[in-house]
Enzyme design. Structure first.
Site: not given
Ligand code: ZN
Length: 332
Positions: A17, A19, A193, A271-272
């Site tokens: 996961h 991006h 989420e 994630d980011d």
């Protein structure tokens, strides 16, 4: 006296996961902005998902050509190698690059080419998730699913669905996910989420999810938790992201330990990291230090992250053997 510990950097793990642009190094954002005479886009201090999403899009503006895009991809693989990632499958929303690279297909080809080159150089196996944007009309997602399907077996391993789920539930995207699943791709939409358990159910039923990105709000529904545990669906959990976007009140309250105790498969992810800070290795460390996951639990998470990934069987097998060896070795 401190007790001996195993080095989490040598625990083989899948990064499921992530991006792509959200994995840019802050220093690279600064470099590229300076090269182009732009002000550095801000990456801290968002108070809402909308503000976060706006910052994400603004950071993408530094990617103005193939060289910048390849640098981003290569550094994502370099960071994966540093963090002991055996397999990484970043998610990419290709419509952002249509005017730069000509088509969604050309963008996927470029990402796959650099992932393959960097991965071979650095000893990290790599795949790609093509992700749709849930705030855009579902017919675009259908088009993207067809693009993703055309790269099945050639590096694209999954199909995703990102952005603000509060007003954009998964059900309208059923057709897109059916196309992806029929092509043999993993279904990995975001859910649970910003919206509650119903969105996780939507991911399972409308998107036939193999994994749910986040999914942590499933913990609000005991029946859903049991269903997830029975199904083997993996939740791709990102603890720091959940804290900074107010999905959980604090890291110490994060539901990951409860989900694991209930038998739900979970992976740990960043994630980011551009916007949230920690990379995947730091997230594992936080789960050890703050959530009390012991080495057996962390090895279980690493196993799940490999088994639930889009990695080829030989990569999974080698990774799992490495996890067993990591756990079998005495702590240093
Ligand atoms: Zn995400």
């Amino acid at each position: 006296m401190t007790s001996p510990i195993r080095d989490l950097a040598t625990l083989p793990k899948g990064h499921l996961h992530l991006h792509l642009e959200g994995a840019m190094r802050p220093a690279t954002l600064e470099d590229l902005a300076a090269e182009q005479g732009m002000a550095v886009p801000p990456i801290r201090g968002f108070g809402s998902f909308a503000a976060f999403a706006g910052m994400y899009v603004a950071a993408c503006a530094v990617l103005r050509g193939e060289a910048e895009f390849r640098r981003l991809v290569r550094e994502v693989v370099e960071d994966a190698a540093r963090d002991g990632v055996a397999w990484v499958e970043p998610a990419l929303y290709t419509p952002r690059y249509r005017s730069l690279f000509g088509s969604d297909e050309a963008t996927v080809e470029l990402a796959l080419d650099e992932l393959a080159t960097a991965g071979a150089d650095l000893g990290v196996a790599c795949g790609l998730i093509v992700a749709a944007d849930r705030t855009v009309a579902p017919n675009e997602a259908v088009d993207l699913a067809r693009v993703a399907a055309s790269f099945a077996g050639r590096g694209v391993v999954g199909f995703g669905l990102a952005n603000d789920e509060a007003d954009w539930p998964p059900e309208p995207f059923a057709e897109a996910f059916a196309i992806a699943k029929d092509a043999g791709l993993l279904s990995a939409p975001h859910g649970g989420e910003l919206a509650g358990p119903a969105s996780v159910v939507g991911c399972l039923e409308a998107c036939r999810a193999d994994r749910v990105m986040h999914g942590v709000r499933a913990v609000e529904d005991a029946d859903l938790v049991a269903r997830l545990a029975d199904s083997g669906v993996c939740l791709d959990v990102c603890p720091t992201s959940n804290v900074l976007l107010s999905v959980v009140d604090s890291l110490d309250d994060h539901p990951l330990p409860r989900l694991l105790d209930a038998g739900v498969r979970c992976s740990i992810n960043a994630d980011d990291p551009l916007l949230f800070g920690p990379g995947i290795l730091e997230e594992y460390q936080l789960c050890r230090d703050r959530l009390g996951l012991d080495d057996t639990a962390l090895a279980g998470v690493a196993r799940a992250s490999l088994e639930a990934s889009g990695a080829p069987a030989d990569v999974v097998a080698a990774g799992l053997a490495g996890v067993d060896a990591w756990l079998a070795a005495a702590p240093a």
